[in-house]
Design a protein around this motif. Sequence first.
Motif, PDB file in Angstrom:
ATOM      1  N   TYR A  32       0.869  -1.172   0.000  1.00 31.83           N
ATOM      2  CA  TYR A  32       0.000   0.000   0.000  1.00 31.83           C
ATOM      3  C   TYR A  32       0.905   1.220   0.000  1.00 31.83           C
ATOM      4  N   ARG A  51      -2.241   0.618  -4.847  1.00 28.86           N
ATOM      5  CA  ARG A  51      -1.813  -0.723  -4.475  1.00 28.86           C
ATOM      6  C   ARG A  51      -1.099  -1.329  -5.676  1.00 28.86           C
ATOM      7  N   GLU A  95      -0.209  -4.146   4.678  1.00 26.96           N
ATOM      8  CA  GLU A  95      -1.503  -4.226   5.327  1.00 26.96           C
ATOM      9  C   GLU A  95      -1.691  -5.581   5.986  1.00 26.96           C
ATOM     10  N   GLY A  96      -2.530  -5.599   7.035  1.00 29.49           N
ATOM     11  CA  GLY A  96      -2.811  -6.872   7.694  1.00 29.49           C
ATOM     12  C   GLY A  96      -3.852  -6.677   8.769  1.00 29.49           C
ATOM     13  N   SER A 101      -1.084  -1.720  10.377  1.00 34.52           N
ATOM     14  CA  SER A 101      -0.423  -1.118   9.230  1.00 34.52           C
ATOM     15  C   SER A 101       0.390   0.077   9.705  1.00 34.52           C
TER      16      SER A 101
END
Lengths: 115, 115
Positions: A32, A51, A95-96, A101
Amino acid sequence: QQQVKQSPQSLIVQKGGISIINCAYENTAFDYFPWYQQFPGKGPALLIAIRPDVSEKKEGRFTISFNKSAKQFSLHIMDSQPGDSATYFCAASKEGETSGSRLTFGEGTQLTVNP
Amino acid sequence: DAGVTQSPTHLIKTRGQHVTLRCSPISGHKSVSWYQQVLGQGPQFIFQYYEKEERGRGNFPDRFSARQFPNYSSELNVNALLLGDSALYLCASSLGRGQWGNIQYFGAGTRLSVL
């Protein structure tokens, strides 16, 4: 350890010209890539983001170009205006849902648009 | 709609003191992140919280701590202040989950000066 390198440090452009700011990243896990605009005394404001599944994203006068193989991305400001004079930061994150993040920022580019 | 609000706006402390900075996220946002921005540099990640749980911690000493409350507001605490802690402290909020859950919106920051 600087994971996102930004250039140039400062940029002067004439009104109506194109401003180009470049960033390079090291961590291939980043997925990202936002750009933020910051005026003196203010917090960073999200400008545009991309992205890695696309190579370009355009919103109005602002365009992000993304080169995954080179691990580089850039911001183009078309028809630059004096009101665009600000500091611009590129950033990157992985991201997660559970890992969150954390944004890793570049050093910033101070853009001056002369009338 | 109110954005991310931070208090106080400015703060002057002396070395060795402690400080508490406060942040209220955008309504509906459940995640709060803290960043330190030294003059002329990009923001550096300190902490991220989601649903009162710590999701991430940056490379900062244990003098830095944070917490998130049931209403999703957050506090950043810094003990034993050093001159080098002088910076703009930024709070960012995000939804915390979903496709756009990690997009972060920043407040105007708290300017901390340590004398």
